[in-house]
Design a protein around this motif. Sequence first.
Motif, short mmCIF file in Angstrom:
data_model
loop_
_atom_site.label_atom_id
_atom_site.label_comp_id
_atom_site.label_asym_id
_atom_site.label_seq_id
_atom_site.Cartn_x
_atom_site.Cartn_y
_atom_site.Cartn_z
N ASP A 193 -53.13 11.32 36.42
CA ASP A 193 -51.87 11.95 36.83
C ASP A 193 -52.11 12.79 38.08
N ALA A 194 -51.04 13.21 38.70
CA ALA A 194 -51.12 13.92 39.97
C ALA A 194 -51.46 15.39 39.82
N GLU A 245 -48.90 21.07 40.51
CA GLU A 245 -49.14 21.93 41.68
C GLU A 245 -48.57 23.33 41.44
N TYR A 296 -54.04 22.63 41.92
CA TYR A 296 -53.53 21.61 41.02
C TYR A 296 -54.19 21.78 39.66
N TYR A 345 -54.92 20.35 35.87
CA TYR A 345 -55.05 19.10 35.13
C TYR A 345 -55.34 19.39 33.67
N GLN A 381 -55.50 17.76 45.45
CA GLN A 381 -55.08 16.75 44.49
C GLN A 381 -56.21 15.73 44.32
N LYS A 441 -58.16 12.23 43.26
CA LYS A 441 -57.87 10.81 43.50
C LYS A 441 -57.55 10.09 42.19
N GLN A 442 -56.42 9.40 42.19
CA GLN A 442 -56.01 8.62 41.02
C GLN A 442 -57.05 7.55 40.69
#
Length: 113
Positions: free
Chosen positions: A38-39, A42, A51, A53, A74, A76-77
């Motif tokens: 997920d992103a 923020e 960010y 998580y 952010q 990396k996916q």
Amino acid sequence: MKKLLIISMGFAICLLSACSPQPLQTIGSTKYYVEIDDAGEEYAESDYSRYKYNMMGFDKDGEGKELSFTAGHQLKQGAYLKVHYKKGEVITYEEVDADDVPKKAQELLEEKD
């Protein structure tokens, strides 16, 4: 004589910690592996963005743990991270190749998707 012993011990500790491939803060930590899926959330902190998580991580034996941590950018996916967890918090993390994730953890991360 006491001063010499103290200086020698201090020098030995500095030498050992400098030669250690593992940062001192991660000694005694449990390693979990996560996949960024997920992103992140923020938020602003002192005039810059961070960010947050929250994700499930797995250790080499497949034991799961809900992990929370922040990053200054952010992530990396699809990236895999090795997360060091100690005393109820994430100490540090680093990106690793998929090949470096233990097999049991890799299987559980793939099932999670």
